[in-house]
Design a protein around this motif. Sequence first.
Motif, PDB file in Angstrom:
ATOM      1  N   SER A  53      30.960  27.506  77.940  1.00  0.00           N
ATOM      2  CA  SER A  53      32.441  27.856  78.561  1.00  0.00           C
ATOM      3  C   SER A  53      32.972  26.848  79.439  1.00  0.00           C
ATOM      4  O   SER A  53      34.109  26.848  79.837  1.00  0.00           O
ATOM      5  CB  SER A  53      32.062  29.411  78.710  1.00  0.00           C
ATOM      6  OG  SER A  53      33.416  29.954  79.329  1.00  0.00           O
ATOM      7  N   ALA A  54      32.145  26.524  80.651  1.00  0.00           N
ATOM      8  CA  ALA A  54      32.454  25.926  81.546  1.00  0.00           C
ATOM      9  C   ALA A  54      33.141  24.429  81.359  1.00  0.00           C
ATOM     10  O   ALA A  54      33.859  23.953  81.801  1.00  0.00           O
ATOM     11  CB  ALA A  54      31.211  25.661  82.723  1.00  0.00           C
ATOM     12  N   ARG A  55      32.410  23.893  80.193  1.00  0.00           N
ATOM     13  CA  ARG A  55      32.952  22.427  79.850  1.00  0.00           C
ATOM     14  C   ARG A  55      33.741  22.457  78.505  1.00  0.00           C
ATOM     15  O   ARG A  55      33.288  21.426  77.838  1.00  0.00           O
ATOM     16  CB  ARG A  55      31.835  21.417  80.100  1.00  0.00           C
ATOM     17  CG  ARG A  55      30.703  21.878  79.127  1.00  0.00           C
ATOM     18  CD  ARG A  55      29.490  20.768  79.322  1.00  0.00           C
ATOM     19  NE  ARG A  55      28.504  20.869  78.133  1.00  0.00           N
ATOM     20  CZ  ARG A  55      28.267  19.861  77.418  1.00  0.00           C
ATOM     21  NH1 ARG A  55      28.594  18.948  77.649  1.00  0.00           N
ATOM     22  NH2 ARG A  55      27.197  20.214  76.411  1.00  0.00           N
ATOM     23  N   ALA A  56      34.428  23.708  78.021  1.00  0.00           N
ATOM     24  CA  ALA A  56      34.921  23.690  76.645  1.00  0.00           C
ATOM     25  C   ALA A  56      35.926  22.613  76.474  1.00  0.00           C
ATOM     26  O   ALA A  56      35.818  22.191  75.315  1.00  0.00           O
ATOM     27  CB  ALA A  56      35.575  25.039  76.661  1.00  0.00           C
ATOM     28  N   ASN A  57      36.806  22.249  77.519  1.00  0.00           N
ATOM     29  CA  ASN A  57      37.885  21.304  77.453  1.00  0.00           C
ATOM     30  C   ASN A  57      37.088  19.909  77.060  1.00  0.00           C
ATOM     31  O   ASN A  57      37.761  18.912  76.448  1.00  0.00           O
ATOM     32  CB  ASN A  57      38.778  21.280  78.459  1.00  0.00           C
ATOM     33  CG  ASN A  57      39.585  22.499  78.537  1.00  0.00           C
ATOM     34  OD1 ASN A  57      39.811  23.056  77.627  1.00  0.00           O
ATOM     35  ND2 ASN A  57      39.945  22.768  79.739  1.00  0.00           N
ATOM     36  N   ARG A  58      35.921  19.472  77.708  1.00  0.00           N
ATOM     37  CA  ARG A  58      35.479  18.314  77.439  1.00  0.00           C
ATOM     38  C   ARG A  58      34.386  18.310  76.285  1.00  0.00           C
ATOM     39  O   ARG A  58      33.822  17.136  75.914  1.00  0.00           O
ATOM     40  CB  ARG A  58      34.604  18.029  78.691  1.00  0.00           C
ATOM     41  CG  ARG A  58      35.415  17.936  79.906  1.00  0.00           C
ATOM     42  CD  ARG A  58      34.591  17.588  81.015  1.00  0.00           C
ATOM     43  NE  ARG A  58      33.535  18.397  81.412  1.00  0.00           N
ATOM     44  CZ  ARG A  58      33.488  19.120  82.101  1.00  0.00           C
ATOM     45  NH1 ARG A  58      34.461  19.321  82.996  1.00  0.00           N
ATOM     46  NH2 ARG A  58      32.286  20.064  82.015  1.00  0.00           N
ATOM     47  N   LEU A  59      34.267  19.313  75.433  1.00  0.00           N
ATOM     48  CA  LEU A  59      33.382  19.212  74.434  1.00  0.00           C
ATOM     49  C   LEU A  59      34.017  18.374  73.196  1.00  0.00           C
ATOM     50  O   LEU A  59      35.118  18.206  72.989  1.00  0.00           O
ATOM     51  CB  LEU A  59      33.117  20.500  73.922  1.00  0.00           C
ATOM     52  CG  LEU A  59      32.249  21.475  74.679  1.00  0.00           C
ATOM     53  CD1 LEU A  59      32.191  23.087  73.882  1.00  0.00           C
ATOM     54  CD2 LEU A  59      30.668  20.916  74.560  1.00  0.00           C
TER      55      LEU A  59
END
Length: 113
Positions: free
Chosen positions: A62-68
């Motif tokens: 969830s913390a890095r959802a934009n970078r997945l």
Amino acid sequence: MKTKLENFIHGLILAPLAPLSLFLGSWWLAYFVLPEKWIPAGALFGLALGLLADIPLLRRWSARANRLNIGFWVAVFLFYSIGIFGFFMGVPVFNLALALPAGFIFGDRLAAK
């Protein structure tokens, strides 16, 4: 900076992945390996293992959802699409409901750039 609503929606999308996939995987594995009376226990073991795996994974994802990777999100969409198609016994109309979380994810990715 992500808002609490974005974290909540990412959690709603990502949280069922590990429990559902391990539940279904262990169910089918138990079907092929165990006697018939032990299949429900094998499936519930997979569900419990998925819930335990979800605890450390969900916060990180969830913390890095934009970078997945975009491939990850395509796999998530396909997983949910197959699940919804099977749940509603082959009626593809309900797959249109996946447009809302997919639009949120890709809109969030575009806004983060």
